[in-house]
Each structure stands twice: as C-alpha cells, then as structure tokens.
Design a protein around this motif. Structure first.
Motif, PDB file in Angstrom:
ATOM      1  N   VAL A 172      31.672  53.221  38.377  1.00  0.00           N
ATOM      2  CA  VAL A 172      31.303  51.932  39.081  1.00  0.00           C
ATOM      3  C   VAL A 172      31.509  51.182  40.408  1.00  0.00           C
ATOM      4  N   LYS A 173      32.974  51.469  40.521  1.00  0.00           N
ATOM      5  CA  LYS A 173      33.650  51.968  41.951  1.00  0.00           C
ATOM      6  C   LYS A 173      33.019  52.918  42.816  1.00  0.00           C
ATOM      7  N   ILE A 175      34.616  45.652  38.988  1.00  0.00           N
ATOM      8  CA  ILE A 175      33.961  44.887  40.165  1.00  0.00           C
ATOM      9  C   ILE A 175      34.131  44.473  39.973  1.00  0.00           C
ATOM     10  N   ALA A 176      36.129  44.000  39.739  1.00  0.00           N
ATOM     11  CA  ALA A 176      36.949  42.868  40.439  1.00  0.00           C
ATOM     12  C   ALA A 176      38.468  43.592  41.285  1.00  0.00           C
ATOM     13  N   LEU A 234      31.540  37.137  29.822  1.00  0.00           N
ATOM     14  CA  LEU A 234      31.477  36.730  30.638  1.00  0.00           C
ATOM     15  C   LEU A 234      32.508  36.939  30.703  1.00  0.00           C
ATOM     16  N   THR A 235      33.517  36.451  29.781  1.00  0.00           N
ATOM     17  CA  THR A 235      35.062  37.132  30.023  1.00  0.00           C
ATOM     18  C   THR A 235      35.627  38.028  29.924  1.00  0.00           C
ATOM     19  N   GLN A 236      34.494  39.157  28.579  1.00  0.00           N
ATOM     20  CA  GLN A 236      35.077  40.505  29.673  1.00  0.00           C
ATOM     21  C   GLN A 236      34.685  41.483  30.933  1.00  0.00           C
ATOM     22  N   LEU A 237      33.703  40.606  31.642  1.00  0.00           N
ATOM     23  CA  LEU A 237      33.266  40.740  32.405  1.00  0.00           C
ATOM     24  C   LEU A 237      33.798  40.437  33.908  1.00  0.00           C
ATOM     25  N   ARG A 238      34.783  39.168  33.751  1.00  0.00           N
ATOM     26  CA  ARG A 238      35.752  38.580  34.184  1.00  0.00           C
ATOM     27  C   ARG A 238      34.913  37.568  35.353  1.00  0.00           C
ATOM     28  N   MET A 239      33.824  37.023  34.595  1.00  0.00           N
ATOM     29  CA  MET A 239      32.263  36.413  35.476  1.00  0.00           C
ATOM     30  C   MET A 239      31.981  34.964  34.938  1.00  0.00           C
ATOM     31  N   ASP A 240      32.025  34.351  35.670  1.00  0.00           N
ATOM     32  CA  ASP A 240      31.430  32.539  35.392  1.00  0.00           C
ATOM     33  C   ASP A 240      29.392  32.844  35.241  1.00  0.00           C
ATOM     34  N   ALA A 241      28.865  33.542  35.245  1.00  0.00           N
ATOM     35  CA  ALA A 241      27.976  34.249  35.033  1.00  0.00           C
ATOM     36  C   ALA A 241      27.340  35.611  35.395  1.00  0.00           C
TER      37      ALA A 241
END
Length: 276
Positions: A32-33, A59-60, A93-100
């Motif tokens: 992904v990076k 992603i982060a 979403l918690t796993q992905l570190r995203m709000d949506a």
C-alpha cells in the motif's frame, strides 16, 4: 433508521485501484505504501482479508491526505444482519484509522438467504446516513440478486457490483444485466492470479503494442467501462498496472480476447450463490 445528515465529503472512485486480497502483515503495508507513493489513490480491502489495520497503518504513514483517497471495505457474511452490520463497520473504521470509508460493499450475498437482503441494505443505508460510509454497493451478486437489490433501494443507491472478471471468465450475463440496471461493475482478480502472463493471445497482443499481458488485460477491462483493482507487491508491476489506462486496444484485439472466455472461476467458495 437514523436521519442524521451525510457530512462526509465524496470523491469519484478512481477506475484503477490497488487490491489487497491475500496480502498480510508487512507485505500489505509495503504494498500500500508503495502504491500510494507511485500514484494510486484507490485502495480496496475487506473485513475477511484480515489486513484492515495494516492498510490503515500504511495510509496513515504515507502522508497522503485522507481526502485525496478512495477506500473500500466489505462487510463479511457473519455481519450482514441488521444489528451487526453497523457495529462491524465501526470496527473496520477503527482498524483503518478513519471516520468513514468511501465505499462499503456486501462482500457476498447471505448464504442461503439466511439474512434478508432488505435488512442488510437498510443497515447499509443507515450507515451512509450516519456518515460512516459515503457510498454502498454489492460484491459477488448474481443477475437475480442485483435485480433484487436494485428493486429494494433503487440502482442509484448502489455504486457498484464487484465481481470476478478477467479474460478467462468474462461474466457476460452479469455484465449485460448490470448495464441494463445502469449499475457500474468493478473487476477483481483482473489478472487471474497472474495466469494472463502466459496466455499466447495476450502475449501476442502485448508484443504488438510493446507492453505486457497484464497491461493488455487491464486495458481490455477498462475499455469496457469497468473499474479494476489488481493486486501487486512489486513497485515495478504496480507502476505498469497504473499505466494501463494509456493503452488503447483496437477492435481486433478486443475480438481476440473475447475468444478466451472459458468460464474459469477462481473465487468459488462453498457458500457461493448459484452463478449465472
């Protein structure tokens, strides 16, 4: 169902994305990076892949602003019930570190229709209203199931049906039905686990254009109007795949590839629907 407004922004789904199926641990982080650094802005994952946390980490750490990305995940069959879908999506979403996420799909139709499709779709629409996902859609749905989904919520509510399509499984009945419904298709396994690389017809067409069989297969799908999500761990292959939209196949090329269909389905678990 909630009447909360949709406050999340929305961007169009890029026609070429980076798949993460079967990629685990550091492998998926690196993939992904690398993809993001090369220019991919569409990442596809799923709950059952067991890599949402690693995708989120990549992603982060990439430094790419979230609002420049299109991220898809998929709800696994054990979470399709009305009372389980939104909690499971919140976990994703918690796993992905995203709000949506940008798109949430029903990964597979409920085996044996154990969970009514209406219940699952209603929960997905509620998730959209809550701002947890910006769009909803289907995956691995047959012609009859696509029609049922469209009848329940309207085809304009469904962003795509993600299905297996490659030169050896051309899925023509599903394609025709999706076009009739004005429902977009996303092709997964577009390189047939690399089998396209040794197909003589694709090798010949690739030589004609000075490219690779992988690019030929992707271009063939893109020219039919599909989104494609090839998976790759090698930066060189990721770069080549990302260049596929620039390749234009002529009518003769398309006709030759059409002859390769042999109904070779690679994703066919024992809970699959009755395929068309």
């Amino acid at each position: 169902m909630s009447n909360a407004p949709i406050t999340a922004r929305s961007i169009p789904m890029p026609v070429l994305g980076l798949g993460t199926f079967r990629l685990q641990g550091q492998t998926v982080i690196d993939s992904v990076k690398s993809g993001l650094s090369i220019g991919y802005r569409h990442i596809d994952t799923a709950q059952i892949y067991g890599n949402e946390a690693e995708v989120g980490q990549a992603i982060a750490e990439s430094g790419i602003p979230r609002d420049e990305l299109f991220v898809t995940t998929k709800i696994w069959i054990e979470a399709l019930a009305a009372d389980r879908l939104i909690p499971s999506l919140r976990e994703s979403l918690t796993q992905l570190r995203m709000d949506a996420v940008d798109l949430t799909l029903i990964h597979w139709p409920s085996p044996g229709d154990a969970v009514p499709l209406k219940d699952t779709l209603d929960a997905l629409i509620d998730a959209k209203r809550l701002g947890l996902t910006r769009a909803i859609g289907l995956s691995n749905f047959t012609v009859a199931q696509m029609r049922e989904a469209a009848a329940l919520v309207g085809p304009d509510q469904l962003a795509t049906n993600q299905v297996e399509i490659h030169p050896f499984l051309q899925n023509r009945a599903v394609i025709a039905a999706a076009k009739a419904l004005d429902l977009a298709l996303t092709a997964y396994m577009p390189l047939a686990y690399g089998k396209v690389m040794t197909e003589p017809v694709l090798l010949d067409i690739a030589a004609k254009h000075g490219t690779t069989p992988a690019q030929v297969s992707l271009a063939w799908l893109l020219q039919q109007g599909f989104t494609v999500i090839p998976s790759s761990t090698k930066p060189a292959n990721q770069t080549a795949n990302l260049d596929a939209p620039r390749l234009r196949l002529d009518d003769a090329d398309m006709a030759r590839i059409a002859t390769l269909d042999r109904g070779e389905r690679l994703a066919n678990p024992d809970f699959s629907p009755a395929w068309d």
